[in-house]
Write a protein that holds these residues in place. Structure first.
Motif, PDB file in Angstrom:
ATOM      1  N   LEU A 224       0.824  -1.211   0.000  1.00 28.66           N
ATOM      2  CA  LEU A 224       0.000   0.000   0.000  1.00 28.66           C
ATOM      3  C   LEU A 224       0.858   1.260   0.000  1.00 28.66           C
ATOM      4  O   LEU A 224       0.539   2.233  -0.693  1.00 28.66           O
ATOM      5  N   SER A 225       1.951   1.251   0.758  1.00 24.48           N
ATOM      6  CA  SER A 225       2.816   2.434   0.779  1.00 24.48           C
ATOM      7  C   SER A 225       3.505   2.624  -0.569  1.00 24.48           C
ATOM      8  O   SER A 225       3.738   3.758  -1.004  1.00 24.48           O
ATOM      9  N   ARG A 226       3.801   1.533  -1.278  1.00 21.78           N
ATOM     10  CA  ARG A 226       4.422   1.652  -2.606  1.00 21.78           C
ATOM     11  C   ARG A 226       3.406   2.103  -3.648  1.00 21.78           C
ATOM     12  O   ARG A 226       3.731   2.890  -4.542  1.00 21.78           O
ATOM     13  N   ILE A 227       2.195   1.598  -3.548  1.00 19.65           N
ATOM     14  CA  ILE A 227       1.133   2.081  -4.440  1.00 19.65           C
ATOM     15  C   ILE A 227       0.918   3.579  -4.227  1.00 19.65           C
ATOM     16  O   ILE A 227       0.785   4.345  -5.184  1.00 19.65           O
ATOM     17  N   ASP A 228       0.918   3.989  -2.969  1.00 20.25           N
ATOM     18  CA  ASP A 228       0.745   5.400  -2.641  1.00 20.25           C
ATOM     19  C   ASP A 228       1.904   6.226  -3.193  1.00 20.25           C
ATOM     20  O   ASP A 228       1.699   7.318  -3.744  1.00 20.25           O
ATOM     21  N   PHE A 229       3.128   5.696  -3.083  1.00 16.47           N
ATOM     22  CA  PHE A 229       4.296   6.393  -3.625  1.00 16.47           C
ATOM     23  C   PHE A 229       4.167   6.567  -5.138  1.00 16.47           C
ATOM     24  O   PHE A 229       4.447   7.643  -5.680  1.00 16.47           O
ATOM     25  N   ALA A 230       3.739   5.513  -5.817  1.00 13.00           N
ATOM     26  CA  ALA A 230       3.580   5.581  -7.275  1.00 13.00           C
ATOM     27  C   ALA A 230       2.528   6.608  -7.670  1.00 13.00           C
ATOM     28  O   ALA A 230       2.672   7.300  -8.682  1.00 13.00           O
ATOM     29  N   ASN A 231       1.476   6.735  -6.862  1.00 12.97           N
ATOM     30  CA  ASN A 231       0.388   7.666  -7.179  1.00 12.97           C
ATOM     31  C   ASN A 231       0.777   9.118  -6.927  1.00 12.97           C
ATOM     32  O   ASN A 231       0.361  10.018  -7.659  1.00 12.97           O
ATOM     33  N   LYS A 232       1.591   9.352  -5.902  1.00 13.00           N
ATOM     34  CA  LYS A 232       1.892  10.718  -5.478  1.00 13.00           C
ATOM     35  C   LYS A 232       3.114  11.315  -6.167  1.00 13.00           C
ATOM     36  O   LYS A 232       3.349  12.524  -6.065  1.00 13.00           O
ATOM     37  N   ASN A 233       3.891  10.487  -6.839  1.00 13.11           N
ATOM     38  CA  ASN A 233       5.097  10.976  -7.505  1.00 13.11           C
ATOM     39  C   ASN A 233       4.968  10.764  -9.009  1.00 13.11           C
ATOM     40  O   ASN A 233       4.618   9.668  -9.469  1.00 13.11           O
ATOM     41  N   GLU A 234       5.292  11.799  -9.761  1.00 10.26           N
ATOM     42  CA  GLU A 234       5.107  11.764 -11.209  1.00 10.26           C
ATOM     43  C   GLU A 234       5.818  10.586 -11.853  1.00 10.26           C
ATOM     44  O   GLU A 234       5.296   9.940 -12.760  1.00 10.26           O
ATOM     45  N   ASN A 235       7.030  10.286 -11.384  1.00 10.97           N
ATOM     46  CA  ASN A 235       7.792   9.166 -11.947  1.00 10.97           C
ATOM     47  C   ASN A 235       7.857   7.996 -10.968  1.00 10.97           C
ATOM     48  O   ASN A 235       8.756   7.160 -11.035  1.00 10.97           O
ATOM     49  N   GLY A 236       6.882   7.936 -10.039  1.00 12.25           N
ATOM     50  CA  GLY A 236       6.909   6.906  -9.003  1.00 12.25           C
ATOM     51  C   GLY A 236       6.857   5.492  -9.547  1.00 12.25           C
ATOM     52  O   GLY A 236       7.633   4.624  -9.133  1.00 12.25           O
ATOM     53  N   LEU A 237       5.953   5.231 -10.497  1.00 12.18           N
ATOM     54  CA  LEU A 237       5.841   3.885 -11.077  1.00 12.18           C
ATOM     55  C   LEU A 237       7.132   3.493 -11.785  1.00 12.18           C
ATOM     56  O   LEU A 237       7.618   2.369 -11.645  1.00 12.18           O
ATOM     57  N   LEU A 239      10.154   4.545 -11.131  1.00 10.80           N
ATOM     58  CA  LEU A 239      11.190   4.262 -10.135  1.00 10.80           C
ATOM     59  C   LEU A 239      11.031   2.861  -9.554  1.00 10.80           C
ATOM     60  O   LEU A 239      12.011   2.123  -9.392  1.00 10.80           O
ATOM     61  N   LEU A 240       9.786   2.490  -9.233  1.00  2.97           N
ATOM     62  CA  LEU A 240       9.528   1.169  -8.671  1.00  2.97           C
ATOM     63  C   LEU A 240       9.852   0.072  -9.692  1.00  2.97           C
ATOM     64  O   LEU A 240      10.453  -0.954  -9.346  1.00  2.97           O
ATOM     65  N   HIS A 241       9.455   0.294 -10.931  1.00  2.00           N
ATOM     66  CA  HIS A 241       9.730  -0.679 -11.995  1.00  2.00           C
ATOM     67  C   HIS A 241      11.231  -0.828 -12.216  1.00  2.00           C
ATOM     68  O   HIS A 241      11.760  -1.955 -12.240  1.00  2.00           O
ATOM     69  N   MET A 278       3.883  -7.904  -9.138  1.00  2.00           N
ATOM     70  CA  MET A 278       3.841  -8.330 -10.540  1.00  2.00           C
ATOM     71  C   MET A 278       3.486  -7.151 -11.449  1.00  2.00           C
ATOM     72  O   MET A 278       4.023  -7.022 -12.552  1.00  2.00           O
ATOM     73  N   HIS A 279       2.571  -6.294 -10.993  1.00  5.65           N
ATOM     74  CA  HIS A 279       2.233  -5.101 -11.785  1.00  5.65           C
ATOM     75  C   HIS A 279       3.443  -4.181 -11.927  1.00  5.65           C
ATOM     76  O   HIS A 279       3.753  -3.716 -13.028  1.00  5.65           O
ATOM     77  N   PHE A 280       4.141  -3.924 -10.830  1.00  2.00           N
ATOM     78  CA  PHE A 280       5.319  -3.051 -10.886  1.00  2.00           C
ATOM     79  C   PHE A 280       6.401  -3.661 -11.781  1.00  2.00           C
ATOM     80  O   PHE A 280       7.111  -2.946 -12.492  1.00  2.00           O
ATOM     81  N   LEU A 281       6.547  -4.981 -11.743  1.00  2.00           N
ATOM     82  CA  LEU A 281       7.527  -5.660 -12.595  1.00  2.00           C
ATOM     83  C   LEU A 281       7.277  -5.345 -14.061  1.00  2.00           C
ATOM     84  O   LEU A 281       8.216  -5.075 -14.821  1.00  2.00           O
ATOM     85  N   LEU A 282       6.009  -5.354 -14.465  1.00  2.00           N
ATOM     86  CA  LEU A 282       5.661  -5.114 -15.864  1.00  2.00           C
ATOM     87  C   LEU A 282       5.392  -3.647 -16.161  1.00  2.00           C
ATOM     88  O   LEU A 282       4.924  -3.301 -17.242  1.00  2.00           O
ATOM     89  N   ASN A 283       5.688  -2.775 -15.170  1.00  2.00           N
ATOM     90  CA  ASN A 283       5.513  -1.323 -15.345  1.00  2.00           C
ATOM     91  C   ASN A 283       4.048  -0.957 -15.583  1.00  2.00           C
ATOM     92  O   ASN A 283       3.721  -0.092 -16.406  1.00  2.00           O
TER      93      ASN A 283
END
Length: 592
Positions: A224-237, A239-241, A278-283
């Motif tokens: 949940l904290s990573r999903i939140d990070f991806a949502n709140k930061n323009e390049n968050g997804l 970065l995680l990928h 798995m979602h973050f893996l595939l961007n």
């Protein structure tokens, strides 16, 4: 612009005054763990400020930092802004983490999806119009659609030999030489850790494993904290990928170089992970998993070219992503179902993967139902006052004895904190010795005849259990509460599944504990902390890292892969929040 100087990392870079220290570090590629995602609740992103102008201590920092730490210049990087030139020192750079790689493996018939066929081209007829037709007459492979394969085809007629690579009978590549070798990599992406094993596909054996802490940890400790990070930061997804792709590539490179094989001879990477990972893996954006009705973008298994997501293996390599069940029952749990052979049993078996999320499967003579509960990071040492990951210096075992507290410390070093198994051990001992009541509140040691009451101390009008005096390591009332909440989440989850199946606790024949964290827990601490009821203690069986084992099985067996796809569609998922009277069940499960 100002300059940040990291004294023990020999790094300097410019930044705009007024930024939080952890943001400056992240933007410049410096790894720093921020389990809460930078909202100031975990107290783990500590740095030492050597000099420079920074913001004043906040009330939130005062809750997480001791007087000695404050006096030593320690600050929380997510709550401290750098107002000008600053020198800092990073902490905990050389942790040697303890990560589980092994696990139970059922009997398996080797029938890999990746196969090869070698052709001597000098023996092929030439009464065709082009090279593709000549090869197709030998392979019956149809049209070649991949440019790299066409280039290799041209080279093959110069060398005179051709090695064709097939995935489930479909031609995926050509090599212009004789090459019989086939390797694969089985990967388990956990929220906390990543494990990769190198597999000799033809021999059907595991050669070696490499592990790491999930590099996404600096963006949050849980999904949940990573999903939140991806949502709140323009390049968050992005970065995680990139973090997880870079991490997997490092593991693959280490496996190949340490075992003297060419990366180009790795043709498939099989990956098990929870649905968000798995979602973050595939961007792919996982925002929809983080809010009701918790729907992921996809759940089915995927076979994609490795080059599409930047994983460095053979130019013709493929990535196989195992299938999942729901937003919170992922491919890692589907793997566990197959490894545990829950479809083939006549027993009533409870399967629990204990981690940041507690995923639970119940097999009623092969009929499968599931649920997921937010156990939170406390059981892995996070959100705990002196909590840390399972690394050198972490207390992993605790026993209250007549002559004091006996500690088992990873690496046989001086203790610096408590990891997940240690915190659960401590809670088990606190409960066993009566230092807490049924509700989890610490007793009043004044006037008590409890022989262990001297372990309870008071600081700033708050009670603690002293685990170690030098260095001082304490378990707080808040820590006990965090474990209670995690325990209640897991217990209420499997009680809810029992109710859905019209079964009682006494009708459970076996309890299977899976996962990176679960393997390190003793039956005594599981029972003592209340995660496993006492009557089930003798029915517990450990199977280790079933997620990685399931990924390995998919490399070696077409049948296992088909079974994964089939069972993922047959597991019934229950959303606990919609169950009648679930809140009462959860509250009742809080008590020790």
């Amino acid at each position: 612009m100002a300059i940040m100087d990291i004294t023990n990392d020999k790094n300097k870079f410019e930044f705009k005054e007024g930024e939080f220290i952890f943001k400056i570090l992240q933007e410049n590629g410096i790894k720093i763990e921020v389990p809460c995602g930078g909202v100031g609740t975990c107290g783990k992103c500590k740095v030492r400020v050597v000099s420079g102008e920074i913001t004043q201590l906040s009330s939130e920092e005062l809750e997480h930092l001791s007087k000695d730490e404050i006096d030593g210049g320690i600050r929380l990087s997510c709550l401290t802004k750098a107002l000008g030139n600053v020198k800092i020192e990073l902490l905990n750079l050389d942790e040697n983490h303890k990560i589980l790689t092994d696990g139970y493996m059922p009997n398996l018939k080797i029938n890999p999806p990746i196969t090869k066929k070698i052709i001597n081209l000098s023996e092929c007829g030439v009464n065709k119009n082009n090279y593709e037709e000549i090869v197709n007459s030998e392979l019956n492979a149809g049209k070649i659609q991949d440019i790299e394969t066409l280039k290799a085809l041209q080279k093959s007629f110069k060398t005179g030999n051709l090695t064709s690579i097939f995935l489930n009978g479909e031609l995926i590549g050509i090599e212009p030489e004789i090459n019989e070798k086939i390797y694969g990599v089985a990967v388990d992406i956990g929220t906390t850790t990543v494990v990769a094993s190198l597999i000799d596909v033809l021999a059907g054996i595991e050669i070696a494993s490499e592990t790491m802490i999930n590099p996404q940890k600096e963006y949050g400790s849980d999904v949940l904290s990573r999903i939140d990070f991806a949502n709140k930061n323009e390049n968050g997804l992005e970065l995680l990928h990139n973090a997880i792709i870079d991490g997997i590539n490092r593991l693959i490179f280490d496996l190949a170089s340490n075992n003297k094989i060419a990366v180009e001879n790795i043709y498939e990477v099989s990956i098990a992970a929870n649905t968000t990972m798995m979602h973050f893996l595939l961007n792919i954006d996982a925002e929809s998993i983080g809010k009701s009705p918790y729907l992921p973008v996809f759940l089915s298994g995927k076979s994609i070219p490795s080059k599409d997501i930047g994983i460095n293996v053979s130019p013709f390599g493929r990535i196989y992503c195992l299938p999942g069940v729901s937003g919170y029952i992922g491919a890692d749990i589907v793997a566990g179902v197959i490894v545990s052979e829950l479809l083939k049993t006549e027993k009533n078996i409870l399967f629990i993967d204990i981690g940041t999320n507690g995923e639970i499967i119940f097999s009623k003579a092969g009929i499968l139902s599931s649920c997921s509960c937010a156990a939170g990071p406390a059981l892995e040492g996070m959100n705990i006052s002196y909590g840390m990951r399972a690394a050198d210096g972490a207390i992993e075992g605790i026993k209250f004895a007549e002559n004091g507290v006996e500690l088992k410390v990873i690496g046989n070093k001086d203790p610096v904190g408590i990891c997940g198994s240690g915190i659960l051990d401590s809670i088990s001992e606190i409960v066993r010795t009566g230092l807490v009541g049924k509700t989890g509140r610490l007793i009043n040691s004044n006037g008590s005849d409890n022989e262990y009451k001297n372990l309870i101390i008071e600081k700033n009008s708050k009670k603690f259990v002293q685990i170690s005096k030098n260095p001082e390591i304490l378990v707080s009332q808040k820590d006990i509460r965090q474990v209670q909440l995690a325990k209640a989440a897991i217990v209420s989850g499997f009680l809810a599944l029992l109710d859905e199946n019209n079964l009682t606790m006494g009708e459970i024949d076996e309890v299977i504990i899976a996962g990176q964290f679960g393997k390190h827990l003793t039956v005594e601490s599981l029972v003592g902390s209340g995660i496993i009821p006492e009557k089930l203690g003798k029915k517990v069986k450990y199977i280790g890292n079933s997620s990685k084992t399931g990924a390995l099985m998919c490399l070696l067996s077409k049948e296992s892969r088909e079974e994964m796809e089939s069972v993922s569609r047959d597991i019934k998922y229950f959303e606990l929040s919609t169950k009648e009277n679930y809140e009462k069940l959860f509250v009742d499960s809080l008590n020790f």
